[in-house]
Scaffold this active site. Sequence first.
Site, PDB file in Angstrom:
ATOM      1  N   LYS A 199       6.249  -5.961  -6.093  1.00 62.73           N
ATOM      2  CA  LYS A 199       5.817  -5.442  -4.759  1.00 62.73           C
ATOM      3  C   LYS A 199       7.173  -5.231  -4.457  1.00 62.73           C
ATOM      4  O   LYS A 199       7.772  -5.801  -4.579  1.00 62.73           O
ATOM      5  CB  LYS A 199       4.893  -6.250  -3.756  1.00 62.73           C
ATOM      6  CG  LYS A 199       5.239  -6.103  -2.084  1.00 62.73           C
ATOM      7  CD  LYS A 199       4.733  -7.337  -1.380  1.00 62.73           C
ATOM      8  CE  LYS A 199       4.591  -6.694  -0.083  1.00 62.73           C
ATOM      9  NZ  LYS A 199       3.952  -7.942   1.119  1.00 62.73           N
ATOM     10  N   LYS A 252       2.177  -2.944  -6.763  1.00 62.68           N
ATOM     11  CA  LYS A 252       2.452  -2.816  -5.097  1.00 62.68           C
ATOM     12  C   LYS A 252       2.945  -2.031  -5.209  1.00 62.68           C
ATOM     13  O   LYS A 252       4.427  -2.223  -5.022  1.00 62.68           O
ATOM     14  CB  LYS A 252       1.741  -4.069  -4.386  1.00 62.68           C
ATOM     15  CG  LYS A 252       1.612  -2.731  -2.381  1.00 62.68           C
ATOM     16  CD  LYS A 252       0.636  -4.408  -2.170  1.00 62.68           C
ATOM     17  CE  LYS A 252       1.117  -4.669  -0.572  1.00 62.68           C
ATOM     18  NZ  LYS A 252       1.193  -5.274   0.137  1.00 62.68           N
TER      19      LYS A 252
END
Length: 329
Positions: A199, A252
Site C-alpha cells: 500500500k 494499492k
Amino acid sequence: MRCGFPANRLRRLRGNPVLADSVRETILTVQNLMMPLFIVEGKGIREPLASLDGVDHLSVDRLEEVVDPALELGVRSFLLFGLPGKKDGRGSSGSDQDGPVQRALRHMSSGYGNQVLLASDVCMCQYTDHGHCGILKEDGSVDNDSTLKRLGEIAVSHGRAGAHMVAPSAMMDGQVGAIRSALDRSGFEGVSVMGYSAKFHSAMYGPFREAANSAPGKGDRSTYQMDPANGREAIREALQDEQEGADLLMVKPSLLYLDVLANLRRETLLPLAAYMVSGEYMMLRHGARAGAIDGKRSMMEAHLALKRAGADIIITYGAREIARWLSQP
C-alpha cells in the site's frame, strides 16, 4: 511469399471474431469484482458522495438498496468500511460490536448467508480523532507495536460479527501475523486475511478520504505507507505478509502500479487483489465527462489491464457498472 515479408501474419488471429474470442489470453469476469461499501451510523441514510461517482454513505437498514441490484448483476463480494459516530485517540469504536461495520456484517450474514463474501477493512484511521492508522506516541509518530493489539481486537470483532475475510490496511509491520494470531486464539481460524501488502503513500486517495472521513489531522502517512518509488520493497512487504499467514495479497493503488502487481504475480502462488483506488477511478470518470476518452471502453480496458497483470480480485467502485457491461452481448 514476397521477399522479406514474414510468413507469420498475426492478423490472421484477429480477423474472425470467433477465433479472436477463442484465443483471448485474459478474460475479465464478474467473479473478479469486489465492491466497497461505506457504512454509517443512523437509520434511513443513503447519501451520494459528490467526489466519488456511484458511491453512497449507507446506514445498515438501507444496504439492500445497493446490495440487491449488485447481486442481480452477479457481484457477490463486498468490502465494508465504517464511519463511526464517535472517535478518540485509540480508535476505541473500531472494535465496538454495535459499530457500523459490525452491525452491517451481522445484518448481511443473516440476510444473505453464503450468497455473498463479506470482507472488512481493518484499520484505525476512520476511528481515531487524529486520522492516523494507529495509536500515536507523545512525539506524534505512530506506535507500531501497540497498534498491532488494537488491529487484532478490531479483526476479532469483525469475525465475531460474521466477516468471512478481514483486510488490514494500516501498513503496520507485523499486522498480518498479529491479526492471524488474534483470530486463531478467538476461534476464528476460518476467517481469511487479505493483506494490503503493498500500500503506497499515494496522491490517489483523495475522494476516498472524503468517503471514509479519514484524512490525517496533522502530518501524513509516509512513515508507514510505502514510497511510490520502491518496487522491490513492495515485493518484500508482500512476501512478509505471506510468511505471516496472509491468504491473499493486495497492491494499492493499482493502475499506477501495474509493474508491482505483475512482478508480485511472478513471486507468489497466493491469490492477488488490486484496488482501483478512488483517484484512479475518478480520473477515468472525469476524462470521460470531458470527452477525452470513451467512458465504457476506458473503464473496461483499465479493469482488464489489472486482470492481465495478475489480479484475481479487483476492488472497484465501478463493480456494478462493469458487471452490467460484462452481461451485455
